[in-house]
Design a protein around this motif. Structure first.
Motif, short mmCIF file in Angstrom:
data_model
loop_
_atom_site.label_atom_id
_atom_site.label_comp_id
_atom_site.label_asym_id
_atom_site.label_seq_id
_atom_site.Cartn_x
_atom_site.Cartn_y
_atom_site.Cartn_z
N THR A 161 -10.15 -17.37 96.74
CA THR A 161 -11.79 -16.97 98.42
C THR A 161 -10.87 -16.28 98.79
O THR A 161 -11.21 -15.20 99.40
CB THR A 161 -11.91 -18.56 98.59
OG1 THR A 161 -10.69 -18.64 98.49
CG2 THR A 161 -12.50 -19.26 97.68
N THR A 162 -9.77 -16.78 99.60
CA THR A 162 -8.86 -15.47 100.29
C THR A 162 -8.85 -14.20 99.23
O THR A 162 -8.90 -12.68 99.72
CB THR A 162 -7.42 -15.74 99.62
OG1 THR A 162 -7.53 -16.49 100.44
CG2 THR A 162 -6.82 -14.95 100.77
N ASN A 163 -8.84 -13.98 98.11
CA ASN A 163 -8.47 -12.32 97.54
C ASN A 163 -10.36 -11.90 97.88
O ASN A 163 -10.57 -10.81 97.39
CB ASN A 163 -8.22 -13.11 96.34
CG ASN A 163 -6.75 -13.09 95.92
OD1 ASN A 163 -6.13 -11.38 95.88
ND2 ASN A 163 -5.79 -13.80 95.68
N LEU A 164 -11.51 -13.20 96.87
CA LEU A 164 -12.93 -12.04 96.47
C LEU A 164 -12.94 -12.46 98.33
O LEU A 164 -13.78 -10.73 98.23
CB LEU A 164 -13.86 -13.30 96.27
CG LEU A 164 -15.16 -13.54 96.89
CD1 LEU A 164 -15.83 -12.62 95.87
CD2 LEU A 164 -15.92 -14.86 96.62
N ALA A 165 -12.54 -12.58 99.40
CA ALA A 165 -13.36 -12.15 100.57
C ALA A 165 -12.52 -10.47 101.17
O ALA A 165 -12.92 -9.63 101.81
CB ALA A 165 -12.79 -13.95 101.76
N ALA A 166 -10.84 -10.84 100.47
CA ALA A 166 -10.66 -9.35 100.59
C ALA A 166 -11.06 -8.50 100.22
O ALA A 166 -12.13 -6.83 100.20
CB ALA A 166 -8.80 -9.07 100.54
N GLY A 167 -11.93 -8.79 98.77
CA GLY A 167 -12.45 -7.70 97.80
C GLY A 167 -13.28 -7.15 98.32
O GLY A 167 -13.52 -5.88 98.00
N LEU A 380 -15.58 -1.79 113.69
CA LEU A 380 -14.04 -3.29 114.23
C LEU A 380 -13.56 -2.15 112.78
O LEU A 380 -13.92 -1.98 111.77
CB LEU A 380 -14.80 -4.22 113.77
CG LEU A 380 -16.23 -4.94 115.60
CD1 LEU A 380 -16.54 -5.54 114.98
CD2 LEU A 380 -14.78 -5.19 116.30
N SER A 381 -12.47 -3.29 112.70
CA SER A 381 -11.58 -3.26 111.12
C SER A 381 -12.25 -3.76 110.05
O SER A 381 -13.22 -4.80 110.06
CB SER A 381 -9.80 -3.76 111.81
OG SER A 381 -9.87 -4.31 110.06
N ARG A 382 -12.21 -3.76 108.96
CA ARG A 382 -12.66 -4.65 107.86
C ARG A 382 -12.08 -5.85 107.38
O ARG A 382 -12.59 -6.29 106.97
CB ARG A 382 -12.19 -3.27 106.52
CG ARG A 382 -13.54 -2.30 106.53
CD ARG A 382 -14.82 -2.58 106.52
NE ARG A 382 -16.12 -1.96 106.32
CZ ARG A 382 -16.59 -1.23 105.30
NH1 ARG A 382 -15.92 -2.34 104.03
NH2 ARG A 382 -17.33 -0.59 105.01
N ASN A 383 -11.19 -5.92 108.38
CA ASN A 383 -9.98 -7.71 107.82
C ASN A 383 -10.74 -8.41 108.88
O ASN A 383 -10.95 -9.74 109.06
CB ASN A 383 -8.87 -7.26 107.88
CG ASN A 383 -8.25 -6.99 109.17
OD1 ASN A 383 -8.97 -6.54 110.30
ND2 ASN A 383 -6.24 -7.16 109.73
#
Length: 492
Positions: A161-167, A380-383
């Motif tokens: 999920t961490t990778n998915l959210a960043a992706g 806003l930033s994408r993160n």
């Protein structure tokens, strides 16, 4: 679907006992209705079916890992790894220190393996039994385990999920992790304080040393308890450090558990090992606490959850294909004119997707394209987007007993999410903390790399990754907002 869920879980009882307490059939009814809606709005049944199959295909990796996690738990049972964790845990932990220390240990396991599911299926099962031996309410113990497991998961670059959210937010993985720390880190500290407070105020009269001693005696009588059988836990950590693919890593751990069972426990034939891996271990010690704790694992026992996941993601796919989420939330964002409001609508959409589409991947993946341009427009930033998706979409997905996460944790820990969620302080408080700080115009990541901290000071940090066109637009919008005093100036 929600109405049927409420009926099944709240009202469908006979003399207080549930008549039917699964989410499968309400989900199936939901799929039928969503297909009808799709047909009415001009979709063909073939298109609706394609949407369901597409969503199932994206979860096949998770389903295969879920099957192997069943094998993992069985192998760790017969190797003595989980029994040893319980045995030594009862020696080292006291009722007053159990909750905060248990949360930290579970978080470390979750961080190492990048999976909340693996953490709860190994150390989590052990802590549930230790908690019973220490006289701790199982709902509180389960809440603590969930908090620790999800903390580790969110901070781990190995988490799906961490990778998915960043992706889906189109930002860097470690940009996303650093943003998560700004909300989940403080909430973790708050949660440890709350668990310490509960532990210090625990009624030690509930602690019966004879129960703990009985559990230890039953374990020592049926297993060769030695620190060496804890080695398979280190193998899981090593597999994750080496970044071996999840499915392969779990299978390596399974084989390690089987080898250790043959070395340190009783010798078994290949057919007996197959039976244990498939159906789960049949361990009878004569101690009810131990027998209940060790009645876990097996590929066959995972099928209930897998069936639910298949129905849940099919329902989500049918809703997605019918355009339900798009219709509900697309126009709402046009009325948003503040960072707090944007965070609120993003979280609301994520939680809505969790509750109705029954899958945390959809709770992350569906809102991202809906709101990414709004985050750019507000400078806003994408993160900031990726963090908000996880703050709600991941952490509150476990609250609903009919989602894939909620069903899995309920089956693993033996406690309903409706019961343990009030004590899963990390999951419960994280979205609230993130939302409050956003409305207070604090804890905000801006497109140019500046960050407004919890004290309201805006300092330059590292610029998060984003598509070049989106980044340029967001920075230009931020400059305009600063000229209009609608965004904070950078302080030196």
């Amino acid at each position: 679907m929600i109405s049927l869920m409420i009926y099944v879980f709240v009202f469908a009882k006979n003399d207080g006992e549930p008549i039917y307490d699964a989410a499968h059939l309400p989900l199936m009814c939901g799929i039928i209705v969503s297909c009808i809606v799709g047909l009415i709005t001009g979709k063909s049944f073939k298109e609706m079916l394609e949407g369901m199959v597409e969503r199932i295909s994206t979860t096949l990796d998770a389903i295969l890992i879920l099957l192997t996690v069943g094998l993992l738990v069985s192998s760790f049972m017969i190797s003595g790894t989980i029994p040893a964790l319980i045995y030594y845990g009862l020696d080292l932990l006291s009722p007053k220190l159990f909750l905060p220390i248990g949360c930290i240990i579970t978080a470390l396991v979750g961080l190492s393996c990048g999976s909340s599911w693996t953490a709860t299926a190994t150390i989590g099962i052990a802590f549930m039994t230790i908690g019973k031996g220490l006289g701790i309410n199982p709902a509180i113990t389960a809440g603590m385990v969930i908090s620790g497991a999800y903390i580790g998961d969110k901070f781990s670059p190995l988490s799906d999920t961490t990778n998915l959210a960043a992706g889906v937010a189109k930002t860097g993985l470690f940009d996303h992790v650093s943003a998560m720390i700004s909300t989940t880190g403080p909430v973790f500290l708050i949660s440890l304080v709350l668990y310490s407070f509960i532990g210090l105020r625990a009624n030690t009269l509930n602690y019966d040393p004879e129960i703990a001693e009985g559990i230890k005696l039953a374990l020592a009588s049926n297993f060769n308890i030695t620190p060496l059988v804890l080695f398979p836990i280190l193998i899981i950590i090593l597999v994750c450090v080496l970044r071996i693919e999840g499915l392969a890593g779990v299978m390596i751990s399974v084989m390690t558990g089987i080898i250790f069972s043959l070395i340190f426990q009783e010798k078994r034939s290949l057919a007996e090992i197959f039976a244990i891996l498939h159906y789960g271990p049949d361990i009878v010690t004569g101690n009810d606490f131990v027998d209940e704790a060790l009645a876990k694992g097996g590929m066959d026992n995972q099928m209930w959850t897998i069936n639910l996941i298949l129905l849940a993601v099919s329902f989500g796919g049918s809703l997605e294909k019918a355009g339900v989420i798009e219709k509900l939330f697309r126009k709402l964002k046009e009325r948003i004119n503040s960072v707090g409001g944007l965070v609120l609508i993003t979280m609301a959409t994520s939680i809505f997707c969790d509750a109705t589409m029954c899958d945390q991947f959809l709770g992350i993946g569906v809102p991202a394209p809906l709101y990414e341009d709004k985050y750019d427009e507000m400078g806003l930033s994408r993160n900031m987007l990726s963090r908000t998706l996880e703050d709600a979409g991941t952490l509150w997905a476990v609250m609903f007993p009919w989602t894939a996460c909620g069903a899995y944790q309920m089956r693993t820990l033996g406690v309903s999410p409706l019961v343990f969620f009030p004590f899963a302080f990390v999951n419960l408080l994280n979205p609230i903390y993130a939302l409050l700080t956003a409305f207070m115009k604090r804890n905000i990541f801006w497109a140019d790399g500046s960050y407004t901290n919890i004290f309201g000071k805006t300092k330059m940090k590292k610029m998060a990754k984003a598509p070049e066109n989106a980044k340029a637009h967001a920075i230009s919008r931020l400059e305009i907002l600063r000229k209009e005093n609608k965004a904070p100036q950078i302080t030196k």
